[in-house]
Design an enzyme around this catalytic site. Structure first.
Site, short mmCIF file in Angstrom:
data_model
loop_
_atom_site.label_atom_id
_atom_site.label_comp_id
_atom_site.label_asym_id
_atom_site.label_seq_id
_atom_site.Cartn_x
_atom_site.Cartn_y
_atom_site.Cartn_z
CE LYS A 111 9.97 -2.19 -24.02
NZ LYS A 111 10.69 -1.35 -26.01
CE1 TYR A 153 15.55 -1.02 -24.65
CE2 TYR A 153 14.93 0.14 -23.30
CZ TYR A 153 14.75 -1.25 -24.29
OH TYR A 153 13.61 -1.56 -23.44
CG ASN A 193 7.84 -1.65 -28.34
OD1 ASN A 193 8.30 -1.22 -27.11
ND2 ASN A 193 8.77 -2.85 -29.10
CG HIS A 208 13.14 -5.81 -22.78
ND1 HIS A 208 14.14 -4.83 -23.50
CD2 HIS A 208 13.43 -6.23 -22.02
CE1 HIS A 208 14.76 -5.59 -23.20
NE2 HIS A 208 14.93 -6.61 -22.32
N1 UDP Z 1 12.62 0.73 -30.26
C1 UDP Z 1 12.64 2.12 -31.75
N2 UDP Z 1 12.91 1.83 -32.53
C2 UDP Z 1 13.08 1.63 -33.56
C3 UDP Z 1 13.64 -0.21 -32.95
C4 UDP Z 1 13.75 -0.58 -31.91
O1 UDP Z 1 12.11 3.12 -30.77
O2 UDP Z 1 13.46 1.66 -35.34
C5 UDP Z 1 12.45 0.45 -29.47
C6 UDP Z 1 11.25 -0.51 -29.17
O3 UDP Z 1 10.92 0.03 -28.31
C7 UDP Z 1 12.59 -1.13 -29.37
C8 UDP Z 1 14.03 -0.82 -28.05
O4 UDP Z 1 14.02 0.70 -29.01
O5 UDP Z 1 11.70 -2.58 -28.07
C9 UDP Z 1 14.95 -2.10 -27.99
O6 UDP Z 1 14.99 -2.51 -29.46
P1 UDP Z 1 15.43 -3.75 -30.35
O7 UDP Z 1 15.56 -4.07 -31.39
O8 UDP Z 1 16.25 -4.93 -29.11
O9 UDP Z 1 13.98 -4.59 -30.42
P2 UDP Z 1 13.32 -6.13 -28.56
O10 UDP Z 1 14.02 -6.56 -28.82
O11 UDP Z 1 12.65 -4.72 -27.78
O12 UDP Z 1 12.15 -6.59 -29.61
MG MG Z 2 16.25 -6.74 -28.25
#
Ligand code: UDP
Ligand code: MG
Length: 139
Positions: free
Chosen positions: A11, A51, A114, A117
């Site tokens: 990212k 997304y 974070n 992905h």
């Molecule tokens: N994200 C965020 N706030 C939240 C949860 C998720 O900004 O409370 C962002 C974060 O960058 C995350 C992405 O949205 O990686 C997609 O969320 P997901 O729940 O799919 O998490 P991941 O699969 O990436 O662990």
């Molecule tokens: Mg996810």
């Protein structure tokens, strides 16, 4: 049938900080083969498409802004049990909850920025890989 492939992208926060090389090294050392890789940047609209599943979530607009704020490094990876093993390698979404030694523990700045992905299923790995790369069956 499992495809043994997953999709990832480094990212903007991690790419901008010069952490791409360190992250790719960790991925290869964990036994993943890089099937496809490039450096690119999403528009806010393309980030929104990627997304789309989160479009009703409160963090969606910020996430799309952030994900289009700088270059990213999408990759298709291959390994036995790729999807599940890669989720272990990256760690929890919120780096505060990520295990020691995971990519997010080492490189993530926040729950949003974070670092990386990782696909959550074989089906989404296929869709997400296709979002960035064509003709991946030839790789
Ligand atoms: N994200 C965020 N706030 C939240 C949860 C998720 O900004 O409370 C962002 C974060 O960058 C995350 C992405 O949205 O990686 C997609 O969320 P997901 O729940 O799919 O998490 P991941 O699969 O990436 O662990
Ligand atoms: Mg996810």
């Amino acid at each position: 049938m499992p495809t043994n492939r997953t999709f990832t992208m480094i990212k903007p926060d991690a790419a901008q900080d010069g952490n791409s090389g360190s992250i790719i090294k960790m991925i290869e050392e964990a036994g993943f083969r890089i099937v496809a890789l490039k450096r690119t940047q999403l528009t806010v609209e393309r980030a929104g498409e990627f997304y789309a599943v989160h479009s009703e979530r409160p963090f969606y607009n910020d996430l799309c802004q952030y994900m289009s704020s700088g270059p990213i490094v999408p990759m298709i990876l291959e390994k036995e049990n790729a999807v599940a093993d890669f989720r272990i390698l990256i760690g929890a979404t919120n780096p505060a909850n990520a295990d020691e030694g995971t990519i997010r523990k080492l490189f993530a700045k926040s729950i949003e920025a974070n670092a990386i992905h990782g696909s959550d299923s074989d089906e989404n790995a296929e869709i997400e890989g296709g979002f960035f790369f064509a003709h991946t069956e030839q790789f």
